[in-house]
Design an enzyme around this catalytic site. Structure first.
Site, PDB file in Angstrom:
ATOM      1  N   GLU A  18      -3.357  -4.556  -3.062  1.00 26.64           N
ATOM      2  CA  GLU A  18      -3.950  -5.412  -4.102  1.00 26.64           C
ATOM      3  C   GLU A  18      -4.087  -4.642  -5.411  1.00 26.64           C
ATOM      4  O   GLU A  18      -3.827  -5.163  -6.499  1.00 26.64           O
ATOM      5  CB  GLU A  18      -5.337  -5.923  -3.675  1.00 26.64           C
ATOM      6  CG  GLU A  18      -5.345  -6.723  -2.392  1.00 26.64           C
ATOM      7  CD  GLU A  18      -5.556  -5.875  -1.150  1.00 26.64           C
ATOM      8  OE1 GLU A  18      -5.036  -4.741  -1.095  1.00 26.64           O
ATOM      9  OE2 GLU A  18      -6.234  -6.357  -0.232  1.00 26.64           O
ATOM     10  N   CYS A  39      -4.298   0.810  -2.300  1.00 29.53           N
ATOM     11  CA  CYS A  39      -4.190  -0.489  -1.633  1.00 29.53           C
ATOM     12  C   CYS A  39      -3.130  -1.375  -2.311  1.00 29.53           C
ATOM     13  O   CYS A  39      -2.857  -1.243  -3.515  1.00 29.53           O
ATOM     14  CB  CYS A  39      -5.521  -1.230  -1.682  1.00 29.53           C
ATOM     15  SG  CYS A  39      -6.793  -0.506  -0.651  1.00 29.53           S
ATOM     16  N   CYS A  84     -10.441  -4.752   0.658  1.00 26.24           N
ATOM     17  CA  CYS A  84     -11.568  -3.811   0.750  1.00 26.24           C
ATOM     18  C   CYS A  84     -12.522  -4.058  -0.424  1.00 26.24           C
ATOM     19  O   CYS A  84     -12.176  -4.753  -1.390  1.00 26.24           O
ATOM     20  CB  CYS A  84     -11.055  -2.371   0.754  1.00 26.24           C
ATOM     21  SG  CYS A  84     -10.526  -1.777  -0.869  1.00 26.24           S
ATOM     22  N   CYS A 114     -11.141  -3.214  -3.871  1.00 23.57           N
ATOM     23  CA  CYS A 114     -10.166  -4.182  -4.395  1.00 23.57           C
ATOM     24  C   CYS A 114     -10.841  -5.489  -4.807  1.00 23.57           C
ATOM     25  O   CYS A 114     -10.395  -6.143  -5.752  1.00 23.57           O
ATOM     26  CB  CYS A 114      -9.056  -4.425  -3.380  1.00 23.57           C
ATOM     27  SG  CYS A 114      -7.901  -3.034  -3.315  1.00 23.57           S
ATOM     28  N   GLU A 171       0.377   5.296   0.802  1.00 25.96           N
ATOM     29  CA  GLU A 171      -0.543   6.309   1.321  1.00 25.96           C
ATOM     30  C   GLU A 171      -0.160   7.704   0.855  1.00 25.96           C
ATOM     31  O   GLU A 171       0.877   7.892   0.217  1.00 25.96           O
ATOM     32  CB  GLU A 171      -0.599   6.205   2.851  1.00 25.96           C
ATOM     33  CG  GLU A 171      -1.094   4.830   3.283  1.00 25.96           C
ATOM     34  CD  GLU A 171      -1.362   4.702   4.761  1.00 25.96           C
ATOM     35  OE1 GLU A 171      -0.869   5.531   5.550  1.00 25.96           O
ATOM     36  OE2 GLU A 171      -2.089   3.748   5.122  1.00 25.96           O
ATOM     37  N   ASN A 194       0.839  -1.202   0.000  1.00 25.99           N
ATOM     38  CA  ASN A 194       0.000   0.000   0.000  1.00 25.99           C
ATOM     39  C   ASN A 194       0.873   1.251   0.000  1.00 25.99           C
ATOM     40  O   ASN A 194       1.979   1.266   0.542  1.00 25.99           O
ATOM     41  CB  ASN A 194      -1.006   0.009   1.150  1.00 25.99           C
ATOM     42  CG  ASN A 194      -0.397  -0.241   2.519  1.00 25.99           C
ATOM     43  OD1 ASN A 194       0.604  -0.937   2.651  1.00 25.99           O
ATOM     44  ND2 ASN A 194      -1.004   0.333   3.537  1.00 25.99           N
TER      45      ASN A 194
END
Ligand code: THU
Length: 143
Positions: free
Chosen positions: A56, A54, A88, A91, A45, A43
């Site tokens: 994924e 993310c 999530c 994803c 940010e 990930n």
């Protein structure tokens, strides 16, 4: 299909590169395509929180950018724990673009927890490419 240990090793290694100064929640993902290529990511940010990406999602982007086979057979998602974390909703939808409902989602933490689901279990009644492309449906186009 690559072993769970191989996917775990790759995802764990890449998790260490996570850029997660805000959440402090590092995620590593490693996916395998139908032709056996592995793509790992973490990930990333951003100070503008809504722009966080993310692990994924980044792994999928790496797969597409590499020009490889684009059918995802399995993906490993590693978090520190305790306990596993599932992808999530966004994803799950991104995975659905490139994976069949039988694709395997491995969820691991660093303490030995390992749960396995199919994409169909995590995203039932999915909306996907076949809903959009008439040629993938065996039905005439409805206006
Ligand atoms: N995160 C992922 O990388 N994958 C998920 O499926 C869930 C959340 C990241 C995004 C953010 O950087 C951090 O975890 C906390 O939400």
């Amino acid at each position: 299909m690559k072993s769970v240990a191989t996917l775990f090793e790759q995802a764990s290694k890449t998790r260490l590169h996570a850029y997660a100064p805000y959440s402090k929640f590092s995620v590593g993902a490693c996916l395998e395509t139908a032709t056996g290529e592995l793509f790992s990511a973490c990930n990333v940010e951003n100070a503008s929180y809504g722009l966080c990406v993310c692990a994924e999602s980044s792994a999928i982007a790496a797969m597409v950018a590499a020009g490889s086979n684009k059918e995802i057979k399995q993906i490993m998602v590693v978090v520190s724990g305790p306990g596993v974390s599932a992808p999530c909703g966004g994803c799950r939808q991104r995975l659905n673009e490139f994976a069949k409902p039988e694709a395997i989602i491995h969820l691991c933490d660093l303490e030995g927890a390992h749960e396995t689901y199919s994409l169909g279990e995590l995203l039932p009644h999915a909306f996907g490419p076949e809903d959009v492309f008439p040629s993938l449906n065996k039905e005439p186009v409805k206006q």
